[in-house]
Design an enzyme around this catalytic site. Structure first.
Site, short mmCIF file in Angstrom:
data_model
loop_
_atom_site.label_atom_id
_atom_site.label_comp_id
_atom_site.label_asym_id
_atom_site.label_seq_id
_atom_site.Cartn_x
_atom_site.Cartn_y
_atom_site.Cartn_z
N HIS A 810 47.39 36.57 48.89
CA HIS A 810 45.91 35.81 48.90
C HIS A 810 45.99 34.93 47.63
O HIS A 810 46.00 35.26 46.56
CB HIS A 810 44.61 36.48 49.00
CG HIS A 810 44.54 37.37 50.22
ND1 HIS A 810 44.20 38.84 49.88
CD2 HIS A 810 44.72 37.26 51.43
CE1 HIS A 810 44.01 39.32 51.30
NE2 HIS A 810 44.31 38.15 52.04
N GLU A 813 44.08 34.99 44.50
CA GLU A 813 44.18 36.37 43.63
C GLU A 813 45.25 36.18 42.63
O GLU A 813 46.31 36.70 42.69
CB GLU A 813 44.41 37.41 44.42
CG GLU A 813 43.02 37.50 45.22
CD GLU A 813 43.35 38.52 46.61
OE1 GLU A 813 42.31 38.79 47.22
OE2 GLU A 813 44.48 39.25 46.72
N HIS A 907 47.12 42.90 45.07
CA HIS A 907 45.94 42.09 45.31
C HIS A 907 45.14 41.76 44.06
O HIS A 907 45.32 42.61 43.10
CB HIS A 907 45.32 42.51 46.19
CG HIS A 907 45.81 42.34 47.70
ND1 HIS A 907 45.26 41.64 48.76
CD2 HIS A 907 46.92 42.97 48.29
CE1 HIS A 907 46.04 41.43 49.85
NE2 HIS A 907 47.13 42.44 49.43
N GLU A 992 44.69 46.89 43.68
CA GLU A 992 43.59 45.73 43.56
C GLU A 992 43.28 45.70 42.08
O GLU A 992 43.10 46.61 41.35
CB GLU A 992 42.27 46.13 44.06
CG GLU A 992 42.54 46.22 45.87
CD GLU A 992 42.16 44.92 46.47
OE1 GLU A 992 42.21 43.81 45.63
OE2 GLU A 992 42.14 44.84 47.58
ZN LIG Z 1 43.65 40.32 48.46
#
Ligand SMILES: [Zn+2]
Length: 1128
Positions: A810, A813, A907, A992
């Protein structure tokens, strides 16, 4: 004594209590009937059945008193028990029996109605029950017969209010002209019968829970009436304590404006201007402050939706997709005709979404445990052997210049080209990268190749990396060098050389004079890398911070304090824009698609035509305020959140307000202490090259904008922040988070490769594949070089388990890239733990799965406008090459018996704090979903918890409690789930990292910087020691301390939305007025019950005193004199 449900309540206790302070009317006569010994389980039922069978008035009143006592002292659980035992039905029957008579006895009816109101608002089915019992219209009739008697009317109104919790009951009352009856009971300001008036307004609001009633009210023109009533009551509310009635009137207006017609009526009757005026008065008075929030919300709701000032919602960047006739759908989606549907529909949708969270968990054991068939034939796998150089004797054995050993996979030639800026290597087909592009284009349709060729040509003709962008910095560069710096990669060799050498020396001087040593960053290498990067617009300029480099800030940056009511104030200012247009400029000062745009000399200047930049438009709204519109993801009209742009021509020490007006996420850490980052060129040239967290008055809230042409229903959010620049005429860069470009990655990998000791570290950079735009996607192998070329040492290397780490799928990010940078640097370092890890494992890293998205400043998707982290089940080789080939590599490892021990995809998280992992567990998913599958016999290795458990101890930013291991259906195509399910990798994770900071550990209250993110990348490596099998040789016990293997002491909790769990922190979004709470109703009812009885006395029933039964607590001024003023 008889038991009372499971709450250990006994009648004895209550009766003793009652005896202690027995009300005067609690006579000996009635007591025996109550203490008669019914069977122990049905005491309440006996009481209720007595009530329904209409005994004498006095014992009925006594029963009501007992029930009221039970209710008032009871917990919710007890009240619920009473409801399940039929309390509501009994009261309704009693009401119907009593109320039907020609001249009902209000000494009985009043307590009955009071009790019904109290029970009713706790009984979700009260409306339906009332309809069944025939009580709804009966109560309406009682109201009509008694509108002269304030207490009776109030009691009827409360009951109507609670009955209206059911849509059908509210409609029934509406169809029988109940709306008119109730509306006429709301007078202009008076000091009399306030509780009855409030009851009328609340009942009216309650009746407006249905569309039919709202339509009826709007068509009767009541909206104008409600506004005038509000104006009147508001003007006098302060002196007379009538704020509660103002609240209730606002609630009516909120309900009415759920419909389009209601909003139109509200606006056309001057509702916004009226509320704007009253709200300003509210701000001056503490008593009225509670009216501000609902007023602001109401204004916001009714503001006409304003389309974004764009000609198209589609991204300014489009890319011709291979195999598709058009680059983009020819037209924007047609405006949705039904888009003006009521907002309550939205809310319902949201509610049902939340209710579905658990249903998203995968409960099908077959899907959880069975491996799906591979998505491709086995014959396609051997091509990936080239990505395993550690298995090749020659590759591994050569200590010096290993990259020379394989022209196909080495990048050294290409990188030499980077450094030299040499023309011959910029043709786009140099050996270093060509290997993989042929491998990926083999399956490309012709269209793709043609598109690529075209793109390459365009890019490489126009590609000039020019250091300098903003006017002021350009000046600075000229001052330093006498000429604008420029490096070209055009065809003109001589000119190019001259420019290059001149430019080179200028850069040298500048760097020599102002440069700071930034570890693992070489500006010239960066510039050369950027010259090779292919972008859709053909970027020819570099953002200064990317070129110059960034040093982590010294010290820590605390989260920004949130000013009380900042959101309210910002929304209020937005409303102001529409009402008071003096000083509103509304001038476009930057447009990505219109470079000829003239910007006024006193305006800020904006620019975003560089890698990762994505500002599309800037509109100067007021003297010091700008609306910013972000570019949608390529080939798409959505996903805006990430931003990165340059701003210049500022005046120092003036607060500038910026509003990013087309954000799409419904909440953001910007509401919880997060700040955007700012980089000042002036500061950097003075030796402080830092991205700093900056901005005050930060707030993230829903706004009134809608897409220019698309669905009107789409909701946008504003991120607003205020920045006071330090220097006049500076050039600054603002970003959502610390930028990390694709060119930064390629340059960084080159620096790393040069930094390792080839005798110890095997570091090989290869090309996984080329992206759609033709950018090589790097894949890196890191392990320890064998001690010798002897068979034993070589064998040990080949038996090292694999660890596969990926990231930045992504593009928005960017924190994922900083964590990845920390991982890469740690793995290449001389730290003894790193050495141990290299000896224990072979690391395969694909640091950037979405280079094209990163380059072109998208937030979520790649050029195919797909979220690549939803493509893992069946990745398309043409449209999603990076995912297709990463999965191919994993299949290959699987096929040769080298399934990775750990897989982790890095992420970033915009809505939670800390760093945490998502993993996969069959058992936890089944437990959490409440599945009936018996998990006792299910065997599951709890080893998936070892790494998070270890990280919890090692990494200060990491939070074990935020981790979960649930497998959701909606995430069945993400890397984590596919690698776990299809490759059988037990430890398959998404990591994350917060965009904000931490709320636990030593970083509590601090925002994370690149230093903390990189540290996290290193700590993740540390934690891998906990999964090494050969503990003895690695001495990992000593290195990481004792690891507790008894890890099943935490259960997974939250489920998540998108990749992100819903934000637990509350936010002032409620489009609605807060609903009246039960305690308020109770207190109103109690006040009514204890109020003086004058008006009833006049009615001839005065001599029989109604017993108040000790229910009254909140005494309100008694309602005396004339009743309601004449109907309006
Ligand atoms: Zn992500």
């Amino acid at each position: 004594m008889f038991g009372y449900g499971r709450s250990n309540f006994t009648w004895n206790g209550t009766l003793r209590e009652l005896e202690g302070r027995r009300p005067p009317c609690f006579t000996e006569r009635s007591r025996p009937s109550m203490t008669a010994p019914p069977s122990s389980s049905s005491g309440l039922e006996v009481l209720l059945s007595t009530l329904q069978n209409a005994g004498d008035v006095e014992s009925t009143i006594n029963i009501l008193n007992v029930l009221d006592e039970l209710l008032s002292a009871g917990t919710d659980r007890r009240i619920h028990y009473m409801i399940t035992k039929g309390c509501s039905e009994a009261l309704l029957t009693a009401l119907v029996n009593t109320g039907r008579s020609f001249s009902p006895n209000f000494h009985l009816l009043l307590p009955l109605l009071h009790l019904l109101a109290k029970i009713g608002h706790r009984d979700r089915r009260i409306g339906v029950k009332a309809e069944d019992a025939g009580a709804a219209l009966l109560t309406l009739n009682l109201l009509r017969q008694n509108i002269k008697y304030a207490r009776r009317a109030a009691a009827c109104l409360w009951v109507i209010q609670v009955f209206s919790s059911s849509v059908s009951t509210a409609n029934l009352i509406g169809e029988n002209h109940g709306l008119e009856t109730v509306y006429r009971l709301i007078p202009h300001f008076t000091t009399k019968h306030l509780h009855a008036i409030k009851a009328a307004v609340d009942a009216f609001a309650a009746l407006l829970c249905t569309k039919a009633n709202v339509c009826s009210v709007v068509s009767k023109g009541y909206v104008a009436g409600l506004l005038r009533l509000y104006e009147d009551w508001h003007a006098k509310a302060v002196q007379h304590g009538a704020v509660a009635i103002c609240h209730s009137l606002l609630r009516c207006l909120h309900k009415v404006t759920h419909s389009t017609a209601g909003r139109q009526a509200f606006v056309s009757q001057g509702g916004i201007r009226l509320l704007y005026g009253t709200t300003q008065t509210c701000l001056l008075s503490k008593d009225l402050e509670s009216l501000v929030e609902p007023s602001v919300q109401l204004m916001r709701k009714c503001l006409t939706k304003t389309p974004l000032p764009l000609t198209s919602d589609r991204s300014a960047y489009s890319f011709p997709m291979p195999g598709r006739a058009h680059a983009v759908p020819a037209m924007d989606a047609e405006p949705d005709e039904n888009s003006e549907e009521t907002e309550e529909d939205d809310n319902e949708a949201e509610d049902s979404k939340e209710a579905d969270f658990d249903e998203d968990l995968e409960t099908d054991l077959h899907k959880l445990r069975l491996r799906p068939d591979p998505d491709r034939p086995k014959e396609l796998l051997p091509q990936y052997s080239r990505l395993c150089p550690e298995l090749s004797h020659e590759e591994l054995g050569l200590c010096s210049e290993p990259e020379k050993s394989s022209a196909a996979s080495s990048t050294s030639d290409g990188d030499a080209a980077l450094l030299n800026g040499s023309q011959s290597h910029l043709s786009g087909t140099d050996g270093g990268w060509s290997d993989s592009s042929t491998s990926s284009s083999a399956s490309d349709p012709m269209g793709h190749t043609a598109a690529l060729a075209q793109l390459e040509a365009r890019d490489f003709h126009s590609h000039r990396s020019i250091l300098s962008t903003g006017p002021s910095f350009r000046t600075k560069v000229r001052e330093a060098s006498g000429e604008a710096p420029c490096v070209q990669s055009g065809e003109d060799q001589d000119e190019e050389d001259a420019d290059e050498s001149h430019h080179g020396s200028m850069i040298d001087r500048l760097l020599e004079k102002h440069g700071v040593c930034i570890p693992h960053h070489e500006p010239k290498l960066y510039r050369a890398a950027a010259a090779r990067t292919k972008s859709i617009p053909g970027f020819s300029l570099l953002a200064f911070p990317d070129f110059w480099g960034h040093l982590p800030t010294p010290g820590h940056e605390p989260m920004a304090p949130r000013k009380p009511n900042v959101q309210r104030q910002k929304v209020f200012e937005d409303v102001q824009r529409f009402l008071i247009t003096d000083g509103i400029i509304n001038q476009v000062v930057f447009d990505l698609e219109d470079s000829s745009l003239q910007c006024p000399s006193d305006s800020l200047r904006f620019f975003s035509g560089f890698e990762c930049g994505n500002l599309r438009k800037a509109v100067r709204v007021r003297r010091w305020e700008y609306d910013l519109i972000l570019n949608a993801d390529v080939n798409s009209s959505q996903h805006t959140q990430w931003f990165y742009f340059e701003v210049s021509n500022m005046v120092a020490e003036v607060p500038y307000r910026f509003n990013v007006i087309n954000c799409e996420k419904s909440n953001s850490q910007f509401n919880y202490g997060m700040q955007p980052v700012l980089y000042s060129v002036t500061e950097a040239l003075e030796g402080r090259p830092h991205w700093l967290r900056t901005g005050t008055e930060i707030c993230y809230f829903r706004n009134h904008f809608c897409p220019a042409r698309g669905r009107r229903k789409t909701t946008f959010y504003t991120l607003t922040f205020t920045i006071t620049f330090k220097h006049n005429e500076d050039v600054c860069y603002l970003a959502y988070h610390y930028p990390y470009t694709y060119s930064a990655l390629t340059a960084h990998l080159k620096v790393l490769q040069n930094s390792v000791d080839p005798a110890k570290v095997f570091f090989q950079q290869q090309v996984l594949c080329c992206t759609l735009a033709g950018n090589p996607c790097p894949a890196v192998t890191i392990t320890a070089r064998p001690a010798s070329r002897g068979w034993k040492d070589m064998h040990q290397v080949r038996n090292r388990p694999c660890i596969v780490l990926t990231g930045r799928v992504h593009p928005g990010e960017s924190n994922a890239s900083w964590v990845m940078k920390g991982t890469l640097e740690f793995l290449c370092s001389s730290d003894p733990v790193a050495q141990s890890l290299r000896e224990a494992f072979v690391f395969k890293l694909i640091p950037m799965l979405n280079p094209d998205g990163v380059v072109n400043g998208t937030n979520r998707c790649d050029l195919s406008s797909e979220d690549l982290n939803r493509q893992w089940s069946k990745p398309d080789p043409v449209l999603c090459p990076t995912i297709y080939h990463t999965k191919g590599l994993l299949y290959y490892l699987n096929s040769i018996g080298r399934t990775p021990l750990v897989f982790c995809d890095y992420h970033g998280h915009s809505r939670k704090k800390n760093v945490f992992l998502y993993g996969c567990s069959v058992k936890e998913t089944l437990w959490q979903s409440g599945s009936a599958v018996n998990t006792v016999g299910l065997k599951e290795d709890p080893g998936y918890r070892t790494i998070p458990k270890t990280l919890d101890r090692l990494a200060p930013a990491f939070s074990f409690n935020s981790c979960n291991y649930l497998v959701e259906k909606s995430r069945s195509a993400t890397a984590r789930v596919v690698v776990w399910r299809e490759m059988g990798v037990l430890r398959s994770y998404t990591m994350e990292s917060t965009h904000n900071g931490c709320d636990q550990g030593i970083y509590k209250g601090l925002q994370t910087g690149t230093k903390e993110l990189q540290e996290m990348g290193g700590k993740f490596c540390h934690s891998l020691l906990s999964v090494t099998k050969d503990v003895k040789s690695l001495d990992s016990q000593r290195l990481i301390g004792h690891i507790d293997n008894d890890v099943l002491d935490h259960k997974s909790h939250n489920c998540f939305e998108d990749d992100e769990p819903p934000c637990v922190e509350q936010i002032e979004y409620s489009a609605d007025c807060p609903a009246p709470n039960g305690a308020d109703l109770d207190s109103d009812v109690n006040a009514n019950a204890t109020a003086a009885d004058e008006e009833e006395d006049n009615d001839g029933h005065g001599e029989a005193k109604v017993c108040s039964g000790g229910v009254g607590r909140a005494l309100q001024s008694s309602a005396r004199g004339r009743l309601f003023p004449p109907a309006m």
